[in-house]
Design a protein around this motif. Structure first.
Motif, PDB file in Angstrom:
ATOM      1  N   PHE A 129      13.920  -1.630  -6.013  1.00 22.93           N
ATOM      2  CA  PHE A 129      12.997  -2.354  -6.879  1.00 22.93           C
ATOM      3  C   PHE A 129      13.553  -2.478  -8.288  1.00 22.93           C
ATOM      4  O   PHE A 129      13.376  -3.488  -8.958  1.00 22.93           O
ATOM      5  N   PHE A 132      15.651  -5.341  -8.401  1.00 26.10           N
ATOM      6  CA  PHE A 132      14.859  -6.565  -8.626  1.00 26.10           C
ATOM      7  C   PHE A 132      14.597  -6.769 -10.106  1.00 26.10           C
ATOM      8  O   PHE A 132      14.753  -7.874 -10.638  1.00 26.10           O
ATOM      9  N   VAL A 133      14.205  -5.688 -10.795  1.00 22.44           N
ATOM     10  CA  VAL A 133      13.879  -5.815 -12.216  1.00 22.44           C
ATOM     11  C   VAL A 133      15.104  -6.260 -13.001  1.00 22.44           C
ATOM     12  O   VAL A 133      15.035  -7.171 -13.836  1.00 22.44           O
ATOM     13  N   GLU A 136      15.861  -9.810 -12.507  1.00 24.36           N
ATOM     14  CA  GLU A 136      14.991 -10.694 -13.287  1.00 24.36           C
ATOM     15  C   GLU A 136      15.423 -10.736 -14.748  1.00 24.36           C
ATOM     16  O   GLU A 136      15.395 -11.797 -15.370  1.00 24.36           O
ATOM     17  N   LEU A 170      10.906 -14.357  -5.269  1.00 26.00           N
ATOM     18  CA  LEU A 170       9.736 -14.061  -4.440  1.00 26.00           C
ATOM     19  C   LEU A 170      10.166 -13.506  -3.088  1.00 26.00           C
ATOM     20  O   LEU A 170       9.569 -12.556  -2.573  1.00 26.00           O
ATOM     21  N   LEU A 173      11.044  -9.961  -3.487  1.00 25.67           N
ATOM     22  CA  LEU A 173       9.851  -9.106  -3.527  1.00 25.67           C
ATOM     23  C   LEU A 173       9.309  -8.860  -2.130  1.00 25.67           C
ATOM     24  O   LEU A 173       8.966  -7.725  -1.772  1.00 25.67           O
ATOM     25  N   VAL A 174       9.212  -9.945  -1.348  1.00 23.60           N
ATOM     26  CA  VAL A 174       8.667  -9.807   0.004  1.00 23.60           C
ATOM     27  C   VAL A 174       9.546  -8.862   0.814  1.00 23.60           C
ATOM     28  O   VAL A 174       9.048  -7.950   1.494  1.00 23.60           O
ATOM     29  N   SER A 177       9.142  -5.205  -0.393  1.00 22.57           N
ATOM     30  CA  SER A 177       7.893  -4.536  -0.024  1.00 22.57           C
ATOM     31  C   SER A 177       7.811  -4.324   1.481  1.00 22.57           C
ATOM     32  O   SER A 177       7.241  -3.320   1.920  1.00 22.57           O
ATOM     33  N   ALA A 178       8.406  -5.234   2.273  1.00 24.42           N
ATOM     34  CA  ALA A 178       8.426  -4.992   3.715  1.00 24.42           C
ATOM     35  C   ALA A 178       9.238  -3.737   4.027  1.00 24.42           C
ATOM     36  O   ALA A 178       8.835  -2.906   4.845  1.00 24.42           O
ATOM     37  N   TYR A 180       9.719  -1.229   2.030  1.00 19.70           N
ATOM     38  CA  TYR A 180       8.960  -0.062   1.599  1.00 19.70           C
ATOM     39  C   TYR A 180       7.850   0.257   2.595  1.00 19.70           C
ATOM     40  O   TYR A 180       7.573   1.421   2.902  1.00 19.70           O
ATOM     41  N   GLY A 181       7.197  -0.798   3.088  1.00 20.39           N
ATOM     42  CA  GLY A 181       6.103  -0.581   4.025  1.00 20.39           C
ATOM     43  C   GLY A 181       6.555   0.152   5.279  1.00 20.39           C
ATOM     44  O   GLY A 181       5.824   0.971   5.831  1.00 20.39           O
ATOM     45  N   LEU A 186      12.342   3.377  -1.609  1.00 17.41           N
ATOM     46  CA  LEU A 186      13.097   2.258  -2.172  1.00 17.41           C
ATOM     47  C   LEU A 186      14.435   2.711  -2.707  1.00 17.41           C
ATOM     48  O   LEU A 186      15.238   1.900  -3.140  1.00 17.41           O
TER      49      LEU A 186
ATOM     50  N   PHE B  42       0.984  -9.650  -0.548  1.00 13.41           N
ATOM     51  CA  PHE B  42       1.767  -9.015   0.509  1.00 13.41           C
ATOM     52  C   PHE B  42       2.225  -7.625   0.072  1.00 13.41           C
ATOM     53  O   PHE B  42       2.102  -6.651   0.820  1.00 13.41           O
ATOM     54  N   THR B  46       1.082  -3.738   1.579  1.00  7.38           N
ATOM     55  CA  THR B  46       1.972  -2.763   2.219  1.00  7.38           C
ATOM     56  C   THR B  46       1.519  -1.334   1.927  1.00  7.38           C
ATOM     57  O   THR B  46       1.944  -0.402   2.600  1.00  7.38           O
ATOM     58  N   ILE B  83       6.389  -9.992 -14.309  1.00  5.38           N
ATOM     59  CA  ILE B  83       7.645 -10.741 -14.312  1.00  5.38           C
ATOM     60  C   ILE B  83       7.406 -12.175 -13.850  1.00  5.38           C
ATOM     61  O   ILE B  83       7.905 -13.130 -14.436  1.00  5.38           O
TER      62      ILE B  83
END
Lengths: 532, 114
Positions: A129, A132-133, A136, A170, A173-174, A177-178, A180-181, A186, B42, B46, B83
């Motif tokens: 994650f 990701f930051v 960005e 996006l 992110l998806v 999180s998948a 992580y789920g 992470l 989404f 989770t 963000i």
């Protein structure tokens, strides 16, 4: 190594923040800050490069949280290499921009610093994650950089660039999180350790999540068919911005290398090697598309953009081959091509400065249809042996060096890099070489041929057959960064032995990441302070 | 509960993708906004979905960690919202600049010839 590890993120961040405070009034102060920051980054990256060349992986725990709870920064050979490349390229582009580009719009310098911060952060982080930051941060700065100087072409290309990257974010992110789920972590090292124990019914979902994540990386790396945005954006961007953007596509490659090799290496149980064939095939298609684009382009900036595609494709295909020695060669290629493409982007503006607008299109038309003026021209200039002006000679030499590097011709590092990719593919000991290997070999060699043809065509046109031979006015601060980058390629050629040792060690560590896992996952041994 | 959230995410994603492929910049930005809502939902889901649960402690029971929903996705979604909001605002500025410079709101900066 202590707090040195976070310095590549903190230094540009502080410099950028101070620049914002200084505003456009304190331009002299801003430039000074930028110079300090970029020089510091180069020095830091060299120090870190030396530190990283050891079996122990450097780990920095933010807030001293155990790595399972907090965010970690990890320094191994690959991240140190990427840091060094980013620092050198950043320094060169910064110096180049001082000639005139930094005055073409507001906030160039702070954006540049935040760009470097995002790049360094993405290379250092050990958390998905957090990756990701930093992506960005890097992208937000790159939107500003791509638009720097404004104008219709930049805004139009920038619009597409921003939309595509927002969608990719996006997807990122998806995917995250998948993951992580399913896996419940992470931290990349922790995730790699858990890969083997994922339940059978969850494995498909986890792989889907990682594949979605991979698409986000591959959009950045501009794999065919996700990379149509790249040539237009890079061609439209202002010169120093394009040079620094050219390493952004390598961030995608870095992320693929890091995450894919860590998670889908031999330790991954049933998922080992997941998606390798896709990387190889995608890389091959990218090489093919890039080569066609190289041949088809009619102006220099797009030619540079197309060669970014070729280099991305080569790297992806080499990674997808999944052999340790090939990955080592790919890392050498990465270093060589980042430096060469950066130099090429900077060089283009200098070369273009002496030419008329639209000269490229005219030249191609002349080649195709003939203009009939050639005999007149010959009579006008019947003096034999007009001396080539010094500036043009220097530019011509630099251009030729770039061409040799990009096409992978001897004697420079581009050739060594391609050789280092191809040799282990053939000498892997198997009696029958698989078809994919032949395809990769053919693609590498043919893409080199396409680059040679395109560069020769442009080079002859620019330096020998230029209709109006205006000598461009070029400052020292503009040619010096190009010379620096090309000399580094030269150094890479001369020091190929030690460099290749480093790359091979990096590749071995990537393919068997026990040191990485051990370094990140073991509890900190350093004694804590007495205050409790 | 799961079904409602799943259908909601699906509808948001579908509409977002459709709008994203439209030729007008305004439609594109609305499409992106819808897609980012879908992504945020989404991420949020989770962490596990429970209806009618107490926020932190059940009345009359000792607090245990097993009763919490996972707080990490909520932290992630907060970061993602911030963000996404910032980058969408940035895109909006670029859209306006493109409109001003090219005189059209077509994503390619020029109308198709009819």
């Amino acid at each position: 190594m202590g707090h040195l590890l976070i310095a590549p993120i903190v230094v540009p961040m502080l410099a950028g923040a101070a620049m914002v405070l200084a505003g456009d009034r304190g331009r002299r102060l801003t430039v000074l800050l930028g110079l300090c920051s970029t020089v510091t980054l180069v020095v830091l990256s060299v120090v870190l490069l030396r530190l990283a060349d050891a079996p122990v992986v450097g780990v920095y725990r933010l807030g001293d949280w155990p790595s399972l709870f907090g965010i970690v920064l990890v320094l191994d050979r690959l991240s140190a290499l990427m840091l060094a490349l980013a620092a050198v390229l950043g320094f060169s582009a910064f110096v180049f921009s001082l000639a005139r580009w930094h005055r073409a719009g507001t906030h160039f310098h702070p954006l540049f610093q935040f760009q470097l911060m995002g790049l360094n952060g993405a290379f250092l982080t050990g958390d998905l994650f957090n990756l990701f930051v930093f992506f960005e941060v890097m992208l937000a700065a790159s939107y500003g950089m791509a638009l720097h100087g404004s104008g219709v072409a930049r805004v139009r290309a920038g619009l597409h660039y921003i939309v595509i990257n927002l969608v990719a974010s996006l997807l990122f992110l998806v995917g995250v999180s998948a993951v992580y789920g399913i896996a419940g972590t992470l931290n990349m090292a922790d995730l790699a350790a858990r890969m083997r124990d994922v339940a059978v019914e969850d494995r498909a979902l986890l792989e889907t999540g990682l594949a979605v994540l991979g698409i986000a990386f591959l959009v950045k790396a501009a794999m065919w068919p996700l990379g149509f945005w790249l040539p237009a954006t890079y061609a439209a961007a202002s010169t120093p911005a394009a040079a620094i953007l050219s390493i952004l596509s390598k961030v995608g490659i870095y992320a693929v290398l890091r995450v894919w090799l860590l998670l889908f290496g031999g330790e991954a149980g049933a998922s080992a090697g997941f998606g390798g064939a896709w990387l190889l095939a995608g890389g091959l298609f990218t090489i093919a598309f890039g080569s066609i684009a190289v041949l088809a382009t009619q102006n220099l900036p797009r030619l540079a953009g197309a060669s970014v595609l070729v280099s991305s494709g080569t790297l992806l295909a080499a990674i997808g081959a999944g052999q340790v020695a090939v990955t080592g060669g790919a890392l050498f290629y990465l270093a060589s091509s980042v430096l060469a493409i950066g130099a090429f982007f900077l060089l283009i503006e200098l070369v273009e400065r002496g030419r008329e607008v639209g000269a490229d299109v005219l030249a191609v038309t002349r080649e195709a249809f003939g203009s009939g003026e050639e005999e007149d021209e010959l009579q006008e200039h019947d003096e034999v042996g007009v001396a080539i002006p010094g500036t043009v000679a220097l530019l011509g030499m630099s251009f030729m060096t770039c061409a040799l590097l990009l096409a992978g011709l001897p004697p420079l590092s581009g050739f060594l890099a391609k050789f280092a990719i191809l040799a282990p593919l053939l000498g892997s000991g198997e009696p029958a070489v698989p078809a994919a290997t032949w395809a990769l070999m053919a693609a590498l060699i043919l893409s080199g041929l396409a680059t040679v043809v395109a560069m020769l065509r442009v080079g002859i046109d620019v330096f020998w057959a230029s209709p109006a031979g205006r000598v461009p006015r070029i400052g020292l601060v503009e040619i010096a960064p190009v010379a620096l980058l090309l000399m580094l390629c030269g150094a890479l050629t001369l020091g190929a032995g030690p460099a290749m040792d480093y790359m091979q060690a990096a590749a071995r560590a990537l393919h068997a990441p026990t040191d990485y896992l051990h370094g990140v996952l073991t509890a900190p041994v350093a004694a804590r302070g007495g205050g409790g | 509960m799961e079904l409602v959230v799943a259908i909601g995410i699906g509808v948001l994603t579908g509409s977002g993708v459709w709008l994203l492929l439209r030729p007008r910049t305004f439609q594109v930005i609305i499409g992106l906004a819808l897609l980012s809502y879908a992504a945020n939902l989404f991420i949020f889901s989770t962490g596990g979905l429970r209806s009618g649960a107490a926020a932190i402690l059940e009345p009359g029971e000792a607090g245990t960690l097993a009763r919490y929903t996972d707080p990490l996705p909520q932290a992630l979604v907060l970061t993602a919202i911030v963000i996404g909001f910032a980058t969408t605002a940035l895109l909006l500025v670029v859209l306006l600049a493109a409109r001003g410079l090219t005189g059209t709101d077509h994503v390619d900066g020029r109308e198709r010839e009819r």
